[in-house]
Design a protein around this motif. Sequence first.
Motif, mmCIF file in Angstrom:
data_model
loop_
_atom_site.group_PDB
_atom_site.id
_atom_site.type_symbol
_atom_site.label_atom_id
_atom_site.label_comp_id
_atom_site.label_asym_id
_atom_site.label_seq_id
_atom_site.Cartn_x
_atom_site.Cartn_y
_atom_site.Cartn_z
ATOM 1 N N PRO A 62 46.311 25.865 41.372
ATOM 2 C CA PRO A 62 45.208 25.600 40.445
ATOM 3 C C PRO A 62 44.201 26.741 40.329
ATOM 4 C CG PRO A 62 45.562 23.747 41.938
ATOM 5 C CD PRO A 62 46.327 24.900 42.482
ATOM 6 N N ASP A 63 44.218 27.656 41.303
ATOM 7 C CA ASP A 63 43.226 28.728 41.326
ATOM 8 C C ASP A 63 43.808 30.099 41.020
ATOM 9 O OD1 ASP A 63 40.758 27.256 42.503
ATOM 10 O OD2 ASP A 63 42.409 26.676 43.818
ATOM 11 N N ALA A 64 45.129 30.182 40.924
ATOM 12 C CA ALA A 64 45.775 31.486 40.798
ATOM 13 C C ALA A 64 45.314 32.245 39.554
ATOM 14 C CB ALA A 64 47.297 31.313 40.776
ATOM 15 N N HIS A 65 44.914 31.524 38.518
ATOM 16 C CA HIS A 65 44.529 32.213 37.285
ATOM 17 C C HIS A 65 43.296 33.086 37.453
ATOM 18 C CE1 HIS A 65 42.203 28.469 37.289
ATOM 19 N NE2 HIS A 65 41.329 29.057 36.486
ATOM 20 N N PHE A 66 42.496 32.827 38.504
ATOM 21 C CA PHE A 66 41.326 33.678 38.709
ATOM 22 C C PHE A 66 41.735 35.102 39.095
ATOM 23 C CE2 PHE A 66 39.238 29.487 39.458
ATOM 24 C CZ PHE A 66 38.337 29.579 38.416
ATOM 25 N N LEU A 67 42.894 35.259 39.730
ATOM 26 C CA LEU A 67 43.414 36.608 39.974
ATOM 27 C C LEU A 67 43.794 37.270 38.656
ATOM 28 C CD1 LEU A 67 45.700 36.297 43.134
ATOM 29 C CD2 LEU A 67 43.471 37.382 42.968
ATOM 30 N N THR A 68 44.374 36.480 37.768
ATOM 31 C CA THR A 68 44.753 37.016 36.456
ATOM 32 C C THR A 68 43.515 37.444 35.679
ATOM 33 O OG1 THR A 68 46.661 35.532 36.441
ATOM 34 C CG2 THR A 68 46.032 36.535 34.350
ATOM 35 N N TYR A 69 42.445 36.650 35.754
ATOM 36 C CA TYR A 69 41.201 37.034 35.082
ATOM 37 C C TYR A 69 40.691 38.364 35.630
ATOM 38 C CZ TYR A 69 40.782 32.366 32.977
ATOM 39 O OH TYR A 69 40.990 31.220 32.259
ATOM 40 N N SER A 70 40.819 38.558 36.929
ATOM 41 C CA SER A 70 40.403 39.826 37.519
ATOM 42 C C SER A 70 41.217 40.977 36.944
ATOM 43 C CB SER A 70 40.583 39.770 39.045
ATOM 44 O OG SER A 70 40.405 41.041 39.624
ATOM 45 N N GLN A 71 42.515 40.785 36.830
ATOM 46 C CA GLN A 71 43.374 41.836 36.271
ATOM 47 C C GLN A 71 43.034 42.104 34.808
ATOM 48 O OE1 GLN A 71 46.920 39.624 37.594
ATOM 49 N NE2 GLN A 71 47.660 41.511 38.529
ATOM 50 N N GLU A 72 42.784 41.041 34.065
ATOM 51 C CA GLU A 72 42.447 41.218 32.647
ATOM 52 C C GLU A 72 41.136 41.971 32.468
ATOM 53 O OE1 GLU A 72 42.487 37.244 31.169
ATOM 54 O OE2 GLU A 72 44.677 37.185 30.913
ATOM 55 N N ALA A 73 40.264 41.883 33.471
ATOM 56 C CA ALA A 73 38.980 42.596 33.410
ATOM 57 C C ALA A 73 39.082 44.012 33.960
ATOM 58 C CB ALA A 73 37.921 41.804 34.182
ATOM 59 N N GLY A 74 40.285 44.458 34.250
ATOM 60 C CA GLY A 74 40.483 45.822 34.736
ATOM 61 C C GLY A 74 40.707 45.930 36.220
ATOM 62 N N GLY A 75 40.734 44.796 36.912
ATOM 63 C CA GLY A 75 40.959 44.808 38.349
ATOM 64 C C GLY A 75 42.429 45.004 38.687
ATOM 65 N N LYS A 76 42.675 45.279 39.947
ATOM 66 C CA LYS A 76 44.024 45.534 40.436
ATOM 67 C C LYS A 76 44.303 44.622 41.614
ATOM 68 C CE LYS A 76 47.016 49.324 42.080
ATOM 69 N NZ LYS A 76 47.069 50.779 42.394
ATOM 70 N N VAL A 77 45.523 44.092 41.658
ATOM 71 C CA VAL A 77 45.956 43.231 42.758
ATOM 72 C C VAL A 77 47.128 43.901 43.465
ATOM 73 C CG1 VAL A 77 46.968 41.001 43.391
ATOM 74 C CG2 VAL A 77 45.184 41.110 41.625
ATOM 75 N N ILE A 78 46.965 44.145 44.764
ATOM 76 C CA ILE A 78 48.033 44.715 45.585
ATOM 77 C C ILE A 78 48.448 43.655 46.592
ATOM 78 C CG2 ILE A 78 48.737 46.587 47.120
ATOM 79 C CD1 ILE A 78 46.541 48.305 45.931
ATOM 80 N N TYR A 79 49.733 43.356 46.619
ATOM 81 C CA TYR A 79 50.246 42.253 47.422
ATOM 82 C C TYR A 79 51.134 42.802 48.530
ATOM 83 C CZ TYR A 79 52.765 37.887 48.473
ATOM 84 O OH TYR A 79 53.314 36.795 49.087
ATOM 85 N N PHE A 80 50.784 42.465 49.773
ATOM 86 C CA PHE A 80 51.539 42.923 50.947
ATOM 87 C C PHE A 80 52.335 41.752 51.511
ATOM 88 C CE2 PHE A 80 47.743 45.434 50.502
ATOM 89 C CZ PHE A 80 48.110 46.729 50.820
#
Length: 882
Positions: free
Chosen positions: A222-240
Amino acid sequence: MKLPDISRRTFVATAAAGGAAVGLGAVGGADPADALTPAEPLGGSWVRTTCSPNCTGACGVEAWVEDGQVRMVRQAADYPYEHYNPRGCLKGLSVNTILHGPDRLTMPLVRNEAGEQVEADWDTALDDAAGRLRAIMDEYGPNSVGVIYQVQGTGHIQKGALVRIANTFGWSVIGGYELNGDLPMFWPETFGCQSEELESYCWEDSRLTLIFGSNIMVTRMPDAHFLTYSQEAGGKVIYFDPNYSASAEKADEWVRIAPDSDGAFALAMAKVIIDEGLYDAHFMATYTDAPLLINLATGKRILADDVAGLAAVPDVPDYRSSFVAFDQASGALAAVTPLELPDNAYALTGSFDVPLKDGSTVQAKTGFQLLTEQLEAYTPEDASVICGIDPDVITRIAREAATVKPMHIIFGGGTQQWYHGDLKGRACALVACLTGNIGQLGGGISTYVGQYKTRFNTASWMVPPDAVKASCPFHYAVNGPTPLMKATYPKDGFKALVVGWGNPLEQHNVADWLRGALASGQIECLVSLDFQRTLTVAESTVAFPCASWYEKTELTTTPLHPYVQLQQRIVDPPGQAQEEIWVLTELANRIDPSKAEAWPRFAPEDSEKRADEVLALLLREGGPTINHLTPELLREGPGKLAHSNPGEKRIPFWEQVNERIPFPTVSRPNPLDVTSKFVRSGRIEFYRDEDIFLDLGEQLPCYKPPFEDTEYAANPDARELYPLGYTTRNSAFRVHATYVNSPFMLEMQDNTPKVWLNPATAAERGLKNGDWVEVYNDRGAVQGQLVEDPGVYPTQCIFDQGWWSHYDNGTSYNSLIWPWINPTNEAYYLVSVWSPNMAWNETACNVRLYEGGRPQVVTDTGKSVLQGGAGAASPVEYGKEA
């Protein structure tokens, strides 16, 4: 959302009368999707409530009732913050299939003189349980009754009643946080508190998110879309993560890190950040213990009272200590207050001769100096050998973490649930502090494991007058007491268990021990409260049929989002099932009638009224985070928890960073002085000078490899016999881990548990896709169908947690796991804050073809494994050859 002015019983009757016109369940496959969710069903109305299994979603939903049953559930989408809408997942939306399914527990169950479990009336069941528990308390002591509850955050009224009865009689609370392996020990070790995570809607404010071992796209749907919002705003997600997953797919970058090597990676990042001068020196000097001087001879911090010419800072509470640093402005040693003002610049590096009052002089270095010296062993090249990652990648990510603001580290269960998970957390927290991201919107470090955190004061309900509090981790039941143990273990061990809303005989990593203890009579009585016929219910001496989260009034919160929500009783529990608040009130009175003042009795039909009284009490006495809310407001929709920092969103440690309030923050329900001793400096502490940390060389964050202190130490042959690491991951197809029996979710998995291996790993063992295989070690085994997946790390074996044993031929996925005790987890003890933690991933295994072939799937649930029911298996003695 304003609810219609209609009573619940009138609503149910009206909905049932008009339900046939809606045609639910008869909609053909060719009909449009919206035919399944009409805006206003004829003859009824949508009622807002909350989906509340053991997860941190707590999604607001609306439910529609027909013939007294929940027939349809949809997302409420009524949160005042726009990006929260809608929220929900298939697991929650399909829960009605188990509420009204064949496994529903509707009658009390007791064991007769022949040992058979039979249905009983409530008076018989309650008197039986009360008599047995009273006898055990009299013979062995009240703390011999252990209490396992899952989990308070999903229900402060009904589930809080189980905490209240434990505190009434002095039963031992077995913390669900550490029992589930969810306790992130680096938090109390570093920050002095249970945890302080960002709420999920702050993810969208991050511009760099580093995710270590948290499969957000599956475990936090239910909360995963907030990561997508970050990416859409120019943020980067690095997954280890060693293994490819849905989160790896959605990330900007997947770093395939070797299992349990995250700490080495974080320490290499820290070295790059310090070596290149990218760290926030002001933050480290002001808010952490980095400038405090360490006596090189003893390894201990130097106390101001021991230094010639110095004295402790006046008016420091007993739980604090005045330590020493070198004040660069005055050029002299100084006694340090918990958080200094900006114009006091303490030296971060250097060696010093410190004169003591006894006439001696000791050599000392700052904590930061010792840290930089230790980091010499963690160059990117050194870490590359451990992590399997190119040194240039480590260097690049370290520079990004230091320069992109705000930066947020998500530290998940896949990383945490190892024997040395605390060392990894301390290393990642170091990166968050070096980069100055603590106390910033969208920045810092968070753990999202479990539904654990108390967001307001609950003592008004859960702590009765003349309370007797007791607690003990289950580790000691299996391992026995240890020399360093701080918890109070019952002198004769646990002789009775009272279990609420969980299935520990299958779904905790002491499951096999519990089965054996019951079979042998070591545990003389098992009382359970549940709404499903789990194996734990089938093994119970007395089982109480209880209400689900659509059949009772309940107050819910979650550490992941800022809303307080009300579960509304929209249908009656079926059969003889009752709300827990009535069950536990009756049980308390029958155990000891003198407790009637703390447990005023009421009729079952008045359970809602009593729950409403407790709801009002909790809100009124809950403190400044919640006492602005009323029952009336929560019946209309979600209410927001209050916080002290400016702006819409709560910022962890904002008060410490901006108002210079010493660390730690409060870890409810404990008073602040109880946890403040964890960080006696009043600062973030990376240097631990307790003897056990010094003895193990863990005074500073460091890397230690998996299995060396556990599996290989216990059995040197395990290195060759069991070359694979066993990971039990969260599944996308559960009503959380406890309830596997949703037919929709089962169908998506062919009703079959799976074992995931890398194709090369399978080929080495002569295995192929679709084989029925057995995962094993010298403690136990579990069976499943092999899936060859190149996304699985070659040294890993993955099994989805949550499967009930009758789906895999009576075997248990927990039978391989051992509750190791890390001595640093015993330095202090405070239930669900500082305690031995279950290390699920610290398990070595191997995989072989199961010679018996694929078993027939057992569909008759709730059968006793110990009593020879469906899928029966002999319980193994813990630690012995299976």
